[in-house]
Scaffold this active site. Structure first.
Site, short mmCIF file in Angstrom:
data_model
loop_
_atom_site.label_atom_id
_atom_site.label_comp_id
_atom_site.label_asym_id
_atom_site.label_seq_id
_atom_site.Cartn_x
_atom_site.Cartn_y
_atom_site.Cartn_z
N ASP A 202 -5.57 20.77 24.92
CA ASP A 202 -5.91 21.50 26.14
C ASP A 202 -7.43 21.62 26.33
O ASP A 202 -8.17 21.85 25.36
CB ASP A 202 -5.31 22.90 26.01
N GLU A 265 -6.70 16.38 27.20
CA GLU A 265 -6.79 16.82 28.58
C GLU A 265 -8.27 17.03 28.84
O GLU A 265 -8.85 18.03 28.44
CB GLU A 265 -6.04 18.13 28.84
C1 GLC Z 1 -5.46 23.67 30.80
C2 GLC Z 1 -4.01 23.92 31.10
C3 GLC Z 1 -3.94 25.00 32.14
C4 GLC Z 1 -4.57 26.25 31.59
C5 GLC Z 1 -5.99 25.98 31.14
C6 GLC Z 1 -6.50 27.08 30.28
O1 GLC Z 1 -6.13 23.09 31.83
O2 GLC Z 1 -3.39 22.74 31.49
O3 GLC Z 1 -2.63 25.25 32.55
O4 GLC Z 1 -4.57 27.25 32.54
O5 GLC Z 1 -6.07 24.82 30.35
O6 GLC Z 1 -5.87 27.06 29.05
#
Ligand code: GLC
Length: 541
Positions: A202, A265
């Site tokens: 994440d 991500e």
């Molecule tokens: C990432 C997740 C998202 C979340 C953010 C903070 O982007 O995909 O859903 O709100 O991180 O953890």
């Protein structure tokens, strides 16, 4: 599970958002028991792996992305034993399982943060996070904004401030502290030892902050997740160079095990920069958000595909492809518009409502185009049903912190997170047996229910199954893309991959070349027919 060190290079990975996939205990919140009962349907769909959004112990201030215990399951979703059962069953079905790692921040309820609050100024406990004195008594240490709106700093009783790039319930870890590294390596090993096949990491691009936490030079209002609004060379927390050291650490832990994979991500542009994240000793793969943000236009798609294959290829990595996830407006709804709201803003009842038929048509075409590309593809639960965004969700049901932190100005991401429909005529459309649902399902979800599509020729569900079947049969994920330049112009794109010719038509009509029609978004199309606008056909050469 069959051994395959390269599975992630070509896998179709299906994202399960645990809150909304299937609810086994009927409390209105999805859970692992529900997943276990529905796993066979994913086998029938033909996916290779699933990715679970967080199911860890959490106060659920950001739908589980605020983790209070990284090595336990929240009772909302079940127990570790339930997880083991899901993992075992998935593996027995030949489906790999990756889970979410949330290393940028914990919940403010995490024992490490609670200890930091108690231990006071200058303590080693506070060094696990970013605590600072303000510029003066009432001014935060710098001008960083929260991605969810408002300020990225919250002041505590003793006058210090702590950093949270997201909600105030999500304090950022201090990745300059080796104890943080050690802690997360332990988390990785805990789950690898349990048998998970990998992690989706994440906000992987924000772990390391610039030394001294300098002010942001660009207008903080403009900075969200939107990579095009950010100047990376100068940005104090997105894509800092130091993050590569952290990634190498994660990779070395993954390499202690067989056949594991890590996916970042990371909203980082340009692609040449993103590719650095998937060098051989870093992440295995990274989401391609550049692809996700590209609209359904021939020239733009061709360019982003070429750039992706070139840049990722240069470091020996496959590209991934993705159109939907739990943070963006579902793609069949995005594609119903000429202009869509910025990522994270969402669509509410006051926004012009989508042209559903257009969205379905273009969205299905976009999927059929994506699934023929070499590399790995990510699907988001419900997209195999053509499920649209819930665009009329009332304010009183909203849970996304974005909504609250912007006083409703940005409605946020709840619209793509609504429980998915299984059986048209059951309570909550089969999400559970009680009819409860943590977010209300719109009435049009009845039409999209799995039961309404199963075995129906031309349905989106059958289209996805056919695409995944042919993709596997021809091993498209491991193939090579060659554009058929004669058939590429501003209204058509065509490429060959492993003996399959893929034709996408954006406007007017196109005659099909000779061959066997393997899959098409245009129901009832025959090889003698013409491909209409916003339709895609796969033909055996
Ligand atoms: C990432 C997740 C998202 C979340 C953010 C903070 O982007 O995909 O859903 O709100 O991180 O953890």
């Amino acid at each position: 599970m069959q051994k395959d060190a390269n599975w992630w290079r070509h896998a179709v990975i299906y994202q399960i958002y645990p809150r909304s996939f299937a609810d086994g205990n009927g409390d209105g919140m999805g859970d692992l028991k529900g997943v276990l009962e529905r796993l066979e349907s994913l086998k029938q769909l033909g996916v290779d792996a699933i990715w679970f959004s967080p199911f860890y112990k959490s106060p659920q201030k950001d739908a589980g992305y605020d983790v209070a215990d990284y090595t336990d399951i929240d009772p909302l979703f079940g127990t570790l034993a339930d997880f083991d059962a899901v993992l075992e069953k998935a593996h027995s079905l030949g489906i790999r399982v990756i889970i979410d790692l949330v290393p940028n921040h914990s919940s403010d309820q995490h024992p490490l943060f609670q200890a930091a609050l108690k231990a006071g100024k200058g303590s080693p406990e506070r060094e696990m996070y970013h605590f600072r004195d303000g510029k003066d008594a009432n001014t935060p240490p710098n001008n960083w904004p929260s991605v969810f709106g408002g300020n990225a700093w919250t002041q505590i009783e003793d006058g210090q401030w702590y950093l949270h790039i997201f909600d105030s319930s999500q304090p950022d870890f201090n990745w300059d502290n080796p104890k943080v590294t050690e802690f997360f390596h332990g988390v990785l090993r805990f789950w690898f030892d349990r048998g998970v096949d990998g992690f989706r990491v994440d906000v992987a691009h924000s772990l390391v902050k610039a030394k001294g936490l300098p002010d942001l030079k660009v207008d903080p209002e403009e900075v969200g997740f939107d990579p095009s609004a950010q100047d990376y060379k100068d940005h104090p927390y997105w894509g800092q160079e130091g993050v590569h050291e952290v990634i190498r650490g994660f990779r070395s832990v993954a390499n202690e095990y067989e056949d594991r994979a890590l996916c970042a991500e990371a909203w980082v542009l340009p692609l040449s920069n993103m590719a650095k994240w998937v060098r051989p000793d870093e992440y295995h793969q990274s989401f391609n958000f550049g692809y996700l943000s590209t609209s359904w236009k021939a020239a733009d798609l061709k360019k982003v595909i070429d750039d992706s294959l070139l840049e990722f290829g240069a470091v020996g990595a496959p590209s991934t492809w993705v159109l939907s996830n739990h943070d963006v407006i579902r793609h069949v709804t995005r594609m119903a518009y000429d202009e869509v709201p910025k990522q994270g803003d969402g669509i509410g009842p006051d926004y012009p409502q989508p042209d559903e038929a257009r969205g379905q048509r273009v969205g299905r075409a976009a999927t059929a185009f994506m699934l023929a590309l070499p590399g790995s593809s990510y699907l988001y639960q419900g997209e195999e049903l053509g499920l649209p965004e819930h665009t009329t969700l009332e304010a009183k049901f909203r849970e996304d912190p974005t909504f609250f932190r912007t006083n409703g100005e940005r409605v946020g991401r709840d619209g793509c997170r609504v429980p998915i429909p299984w059986e048209a005529d059951k309570p909550a459309f089969g999400f559970n047996s009680t009819g409860k649902s943590w977010l209300p399902q719109p009435e049009n979800y009845r039409r999209y229910a799995r039961s309404a599509q199963e075995g129906i020729a031309g349905s989106t569900l059958e289209l996805y199954r056919q695409l995944l079947k042919v993709r596997k049969q021809f091993n498209l994920g491991m193939g090579k893309l060659t554009w058929v330049e004669d058939l590429c112009d501003e209204s058509t794109l065509a490429f060959d991959n492993s003996g399959v010719r893929v034709i996408a038509n954006f406007a007017g009509t196109v005659a099909l070349p000779a061959g066997e029609l393997l899959a098409t978004t245009q129901h009832d199309l025959t090889i003698e027919g013409v491909l209409e606008h916003d339709q895609v056909a796969w033909i055996r050469l």
